[in-house]
Design an enzyme around this catalytic site. Structure first.
Site, PDB file in Angstrom:
ATOM      1  N   HIS A 222       0.802  -1.228   0.000  1.00 27.94           N
ATOM      2  CA  HIS A 222       0.000   0.000   0.000  1.00 27.94           C
ATOM      3  C   HIS A 222       0.833   1.275   0.000  1.00 27.94           C
ATOM      4  CE1 HIS A 222       0.855  -0.319   4.325  1.00 27.94           C
ATOM      5  NE2 HIS A 222       0.477   0.934   4.469  1.00 27.94           N
ATOM      6  N   ASP A 223       2.060   1.222   0.499  1.00 26.82           N
ATOM      7  CA  ASP A 223       2.868   2.440   0.606  1.00 26.82           C
ATOM      8  C   ASP A 223       3.975   2.534  -0.441  1.00 26.82           C
ATOM      9  OD1 ASP A 223       1.575   3.831   2.571  1.00 26.82           O
ATOM     10  OD2 ASP A 223       2.841   3.139   4.214  1.00 26.82           O
TER      11      ASP A 223
ATOM     12  N   LYS B   1       5.093   5.891  -1.932  1.00 19.53           N
ATOM     13  CA  LYS B   1       5.916   6.874  -1.226  1.00 19.53           C
ATOM     14  C   LYS B   1       7.287   7.041  -1.867  1.00 19.53           C
ATOM     15  CE  LYS B   1       3.557   6.852   3.208  1.00 19.53           C
ATOM     16  NZ  LYS B   1       3.617   6.559   4.659  1.00 19.53           N
TER      17      LYS B   1
ATOM     18  N   HIS C  97       0.344   9.747  -2.500  1.00 14.45           N
ATOM     19  CA  HIS C  97       1.057   8.469  -2.527  1.00 14.45           C
ATOM     20  C   HIS C  97       0.133   7.287  -2.807  1.00 14.45           C
ATOM     21  CE1 HIS C  97      -0.298   7.944   1.697  1.00 14.45           C
ATOM     22  NE2 HIS C  97      -0.114   6.664   1.479  1.00 14.45           N
TER      23      HIS C  97
ATOM     24  N   HIS D 138      -7.218   3.195   0.690  1.00 11.75           N
ATOM     25  CA  HIS D 138      -6.922   2.854   2.083  1.00 11.75           C
ATOM     26  C   HIS D 138      -6.852   4.075   3.006  1.00 11.75           C
ATOM     27  CE1 HIS D 138      -2.672   3.689   0.909  1.00 11.75           C
ATOM     28  NE2 HIS D 138      -2.458   3.904   2.195  1.00 11.75           N
ATOM     29  N   HIS D 139      -6.940   5.289   2.438  1.00 15.19           N
ATOM     30  CA  HIS D 139      -7.021   6.489   3.277  1.00 15.19           C
ATOM     31  C   HIS D 139      -8.397   7.164   3.189  1.00 15.19           C
ATOM     32  CE1 HIS D 139      -3.090   6.856   5.064  1.00 15.19           C
ATOM     33  NE2 HIS D 139      -2.494   6.620   3.903  1.00 15.19           N
TER      34      HIS D 139
ATOM     35  N   ASP E  55      -3.608   0.266   9.511  1.00 16.86           N
ATOM     36  CA  ASP E  55      -2.558   1.239   9.202  1.00 16.86           C
ATOM     37  C   ASP E  55      -2.503   2.316  10.292  1.00 16.86           C
ATOM     38  OD1 ASP E  55      -0.538   2.321   7.534  1.00 16.86           O
ATOM     39  OD2 ASP E  55      -1.957   3.713   6.649  1.00 16.86           O
TER      40      ASP E  55
END
Length: 349
Positions: free
Chosen positions: A219-220, A223, A248, A272-273, A301
Site C-alpha cells: 500500500h505504501d 511513497k 502516494h 486505504h485512506h 494502518d
C-alpha cells in the site's frame, strides 16, 4: 550499461540548457524541445524515450495538455512536471489528466532533481521488465498450447512463478524504502500481518483474505514518489505539503497497475485512506462505497502508526491506540472493523 533518453520541454531556453547540462553530466542522453508541439514531434520520431520533464507554463500548449497527450500516445514514458507555481489545482489536473509521476519546483536543487530522475527511470525499467516477462509468458503459453492441452497446468505454474518473482521484487522495494527510515521500518509487514488476522475475522473466503494481505504489503509503495524530506519532517506539514504526501495512494496504484490485473487489490490500495464518513482521500467515498479490504487496511494502518514512533510524535501504548480507534469509530473508521481488530489484539496476535 543502457543509457536512457530523457526529453526536456520548456519554452525558456536557459532552463532547457541548464537541465540538459545537469542530466548529461548524470549519464543520460538528453533531447530538448521549446514547445509542446515540438516535444510531441520528437516523441513520434524517437523510439527510446524513457522519461519526459515538461514545464507547466508554456504558450500554445501548457504542460498539462502536453503530458496528457504523452500519456495517451506513449503510456510507458514516465512524466514529470517542472513548475514554479505551487497551485493545488494544477497538481490535481496534472495527476488526473497527465498521470504525472512527480513535480520538480523551480528553482530546483541538483540533488533532489537527480534523485527524482533516478526514481523515475527505476519506475520505467520496472514497467519495461514487466512487459518483457509478460511477452515471455505469452510466447511460452503459445508454445505450450501447441504441444497439447495436457500442459495447461504447467503454463499456470509458470505464470504464477513469474508473478511471484514480480511480487517479491516489489516487496523488496517496499522493504528497502522502509529500511531507509527508522520510523517506518517494518511498517508494511506489521500492517499485512494484522490486516490478515482482521480479514479472517470478517470473511471465511481465503482468496479475499489474500487480497487484503497483498494490498497491505504494497500500500505504501507510492511513497517512492514523495519527497523524503516531507516523510521525515518533524513538524506539521503545510497544506501544499500535505496535498503532495496524500498523492502516494494514487501513485501506488499507478506503479502497480501495469503488474497486477486484480482490480480489487488496486481498489484497496487506492482507497486505504478513505474515511467511513466520506472525509478521506483521494476520492471522498464513504461507507459501503469503500472496499471492505480498504476499510480493514485503514484501521490497521492507523493502529500501527499510533503505536510506532514517528518524527512528529512518540508511540502510544496499545490501550491508548485502541481508545483512539474507538473515538474515531463511525467517523474515520468502520466500527465493525475496529471491533475485529480489538478482538485480534486481545487474542494476543
Amino acid at each position: 550499461m543502457n543509457t536512457h533518453t530523457i526529453l526536456v520541454v520548456d519554452d525558456e531556453k536557459y532552463i532547457v540548457r541548464s537541465l540538459q547540462r545537469t542530466l548529461v553530466d548524470a549519464g543520460y542522453n538528453v533531447l530538448v524541445a521549446t514547445s509542446g508541439m515540438e516535444g510531441l514531434k520528437i516523441l513520434q520520431e524517437e523510439k527510446e524515450v524513457s522519461l519526459v520533464v515538461s514545464d507547466y507554463r508554456m504558450p500554445m500548449m501548457d504542460g498539462i495538455e502536453f503530458l496528457q497527450r504523452v500519456k495517451d500516445g506513449w503510456q510507458d514514458v514516465v512524466r514529470i512536471m517542472l513548475t514554479a507555481y505551487n497551485d493545488i489545482a494544477v497538481v490535481v489536473q496534472a495527476i488526473n489528466k497527465g498521470e504525472v509521476y512527480r513535480f520538480i519546483s523551480k528553482p530546483w536543487e541538483s540533488e533532489e532533481l537527480n534523485a527524482t530522475i533516478r526514481k523515475g527511470i527505476a519506475l520505467y525499467e520496472l514497467v519495461q521488465e514487466n512487459k518483457r516477462l509478460t511477452e515471455l509468458i505469452k510466447q511460452q503459453n503459445e508454445q505450450l498450447r501447441y504441444w497439447g492441452l495436457n500442459l495447461e497446468k504447467k503454463v499456470g505454474e509458470q505464470a504464477n512463478r513469474i508473478r511471484s518473482i514480480f511480487l517479491c521484487a516489489i516487496e523488496s522495494l517496499v522493504h528497502a524504502l522502509e529500511a531507509k527510515d527508522k520510523y517506518t521500518e517494518g511498517h508494511s509487514l506489521r500492517v499485512a500481518r494484522f490486516a490478515t488476522f482482521v480479514a479472517r475475522k470478517l470473511t471465511a473466503v481465503e482468496e479475499e483474505v489474500e487480497k487484503v494481505r497483498l494490498a497491505a504489503l504494497l500500500h505504501d509503495v507510492g511513497k517512492i514518489g514523495i519527497r523524503e524530506v516531507l516523510l521525515q519532517k518533524p513538524g506539521k506539514l503545510t497544506p501544499s505539503e500535505m496535498e503532495h504526501v496524500r498523492t502516494h495512494a494514487v501513485i501506488s496504484e499507478h506503479i502497480l497497475k501495469p503488474i497486477f490485473e486484480d482490480k480489487e487489490v488496486m481498489r484497496i490500495i487506492r482507497h486505504h485512506h478513505e474515511h467511513y464518513d466520506g472525509s478521506g482521500y483521494p476520492d471522498g467515498v464513504e461507507g459501503d462505497e469503500i472496499p471492505i479490504g480498504a476499510q480493514i487496511l485503514s484501521v490497521v494502518d492507523a493502529f500501527d502508526a499510533l503505536t510506532s514512533d514517528r518524527p512528529y510524535v512518540k508511540a502510544r501504548s496499545r490501550d491508548d491506540a485502541i481508545d483512539e480507534l474507538k473515538r474515531c469509530s463511525s467517523t474515520q473508521f468502520n466500527p465493525i472493523v475496529v471491533d475485529a481488530l480489538i478482538k485480534v489484539i486481545k487474542e494476543g496476535w
